[in-house]
Scaffold this motif. Structure first.
Motif, PDB file in Angstrom:
ATOM      1  N   THR A   5      19.354  37.538  55.416  1.00 24.22           N
ATOM      2  CA  THR A   5      19.593  36.097  55.437  1.00 24.22           C
ATOM      3  C   THR A   5      20.123  35.665  56.800  1.00 24.22           C
ATOM      4  OG1 THR A   5      20.143  36.210  53.071  1.00 24.22           O
ATOM      5  CG2 THR A   5      20.753  34.201  54.230  1.00 24.22           C
ATOM      6  N   LEU A   6      21.043  36.459  57.352  1.00 21.08           N
ATOM      7  CA  LEU A   6      21.586  36.158  58.678  1.00 21.08           C
ATOM      8  C   LEU A   6      20.508  36.251  59.745  1.00 21.08           C
ATOM      9  CD1 LEU A   6      25.063  37.927  58.642  1.00 21.08           C
ATOM     10  CD2 LEU A   6      24.616  35.485  58.760  1.00 21.08           C
ATOM     11  N   LEU A   7      19.663  37.266  59.679  1.00 18.18           N
ATOM     12  CA  LEU A   7      18.587  37.415  60.650  1.00 18.18           C
ATOM     13  C   LEU A   7      17.592  36.264  60.559  1.00 18.18           C
ATOM     14  CD1 LEU A   7      17.897  41.258  60.516  1.00 18.18           C
ATOM     15  CD2 LEU A   7      18.934  39.944  62.366  1.00 18.18           C
ATOM     16  N   ASP A   8      17.275  35.834  59.341  1.00 14.17           N
ATOM     17  CA  ASP A   8      16.370  34.695  59.170  1.00 14.17           C
ATOM     18  C   ASP A   8      16.995  33.434  59.769  1.00 14.17           C
ATOM     19  OD1 ASP A   8      14.496  36.272  57.916  1.00 14.17           O
ATOM     20  OD2 ASP A   8      15.128  35.710  55.879  1.00 14.17           O
ATOM     21  N   GLY A   9      18.277  33.227  59.501  1.00 17.14           N
ATOM     22  CA  GLY A   9      18.977  32.056  60.052  1.00 17.14           C
ATOM     23  C   GLY A   9      19.018  32.093  61.569  1.00 17.14           C
ATOM     24  N   SER A  11      16.901  33.660  63.602  1.00 18.53           N
ATOM     25  CA  SER A  11      15.566  33.434  64.153  1.00 18.53           C
ATOM     26  C   SER A  11      15.193  31.963  64.055  1.00 18.53           C
ATOM     27  CB  SER A  11      14.529  34.315  63.457  1.00 18.53           C
ATOM     28  OG  SER A  11      14.361  33.906  62.126  1.00 18.53           O
ATOM     29  N   ARG A  12      15.610  31.284  62.978  1.00 16.85           N
ATOM     30  CA  ARG A  12      15.345  29.857  62.843  1.00 16.85           C
ATOM     31  C   ARG A  12      16.110  29.084  63.931  1.00 16.85           C
ATOM     32  NH1 ARG A  12      17.994  27.334  58.355  1.00 16.85           N
ATOM     33  NH2 ARG A  12      18.083  29.481  57.687  1.00 16.85           N
ATOM     34  N   LEU A  13      17.372  29.460  64.150  1.00 18.72           N
ATOM     35  CA  LEU A  13      18.170  28.812  65.204  1.00 18.72           C
ATOM     36  C   LEU A  13      17.573  29.056  66.589  1.00 18.72           C
ATOM     37  CD1 LEU A  13      21.858  29.418  64.087  1.00 18.72           C
ATOM     38  CD2 LEU A  13      20.642  27.255  64.211  1.00 18.72           C
ATOM     39  N   GLN A  17      16.366  26.231  69.122  1.00 22.35           N
ATOM     40  CA  GLN A  17      16.895  26.199  70.477  1.00 22.35           C
ATOM     41  C   GLN A  17      15.756  26.153  71.491  1.00 22.35           C
ATOM     42  OE1 GLN A  17      18.996  29.704  71.696  1.00 22.35           O
ATOM     43  NE2 GLN A  17      19.902  28.697  73.479  1.00 22.35           N
ATOM     44  N   GLN A  18      14.698  26.901  71.244  1.00 21.72           N
ATOM     45  CA  GLN A  18      13.545  26.894  72.140  1.00 21.72           C
ATOM     46  C   GLN A  18      12.898  25.514  72.178  1.00 21.72           C
ATOM     47  OE1 GLN A  18      12.583  29.274  74.162  1.00 21.72           O
ATOM     48  NE2 GLN A  18      10.833  28.145  74.928  1.00 21.72           N
TER      49      GLN A  18
END
Length: 138
Positions: A5-9, A11-13, A17-18
């Motif tokens: 869940t943290l990794l998904d969050g 990657s979404r952030l 940011q990009q």
């Protein structure tokens, strides 16, 4: 499960940011184009009117400051005008150093010449005034 869940969050952030970085760089490029082209409120004519207004107001302020100064404040005023001329010459060098010969480059060259005359003349006048305060025997 929490790590996923943290990794998904994250990657979404990172993706958001990009997108924000791309939008910011596009806005900065657009602002730079507006500044370089003189566009914006009123276009290049607006910039000319603003510059002309500043020039006329500076002439009036300069006139009233110089002609209403008391003789006791003349020396400090000369020192300040020499300092202002040295700042002006920096901007004039930037304008005169343009790669192509535009009216701005010619005006920058004229500003360099006139500011140089003002600076050297100020040093000569200041030297004469300081010489007046020396004792007669030395």
């Amino acid at each position: 499960m929490e790590q996923q869940t943290l990794l998904d969050g994250l990657s979404r952030l990172a993706g958001e940011q990009q997108k924000l970085a791309e939008a910011t760089s596009a806005l900065m490029a657009q602002a730079q184009n507006l500044a370089l082209n003189g566009a914006g409120a009123g276009g290049s004519h607006g910039f000319f009117i603003t510059g002309l207004t500043v020039f006329v107001l500076a002439c009036f302020v300069g006139y009233y400051v110089v002609w209403r100064v008391t003789p006791a404040l003349h020396s400090p005023l000369m020192a300040v005008t020499n300092a202002v001329s040295s700042v002006i010459i920096v901007g004039a060098l930037v304008a005169a150093g343009l790669p192509e010969l535009t009216p701005s480059a010619w005006m920058g060259l004229a500003a360099v010449v006139l500011a140089s005359i003002n600076i050297f003349g100020g040093f000569i006048v200041t030297g004469r005034m300081l010489h007046m305060y020396k004792k007669k025997g030395s």
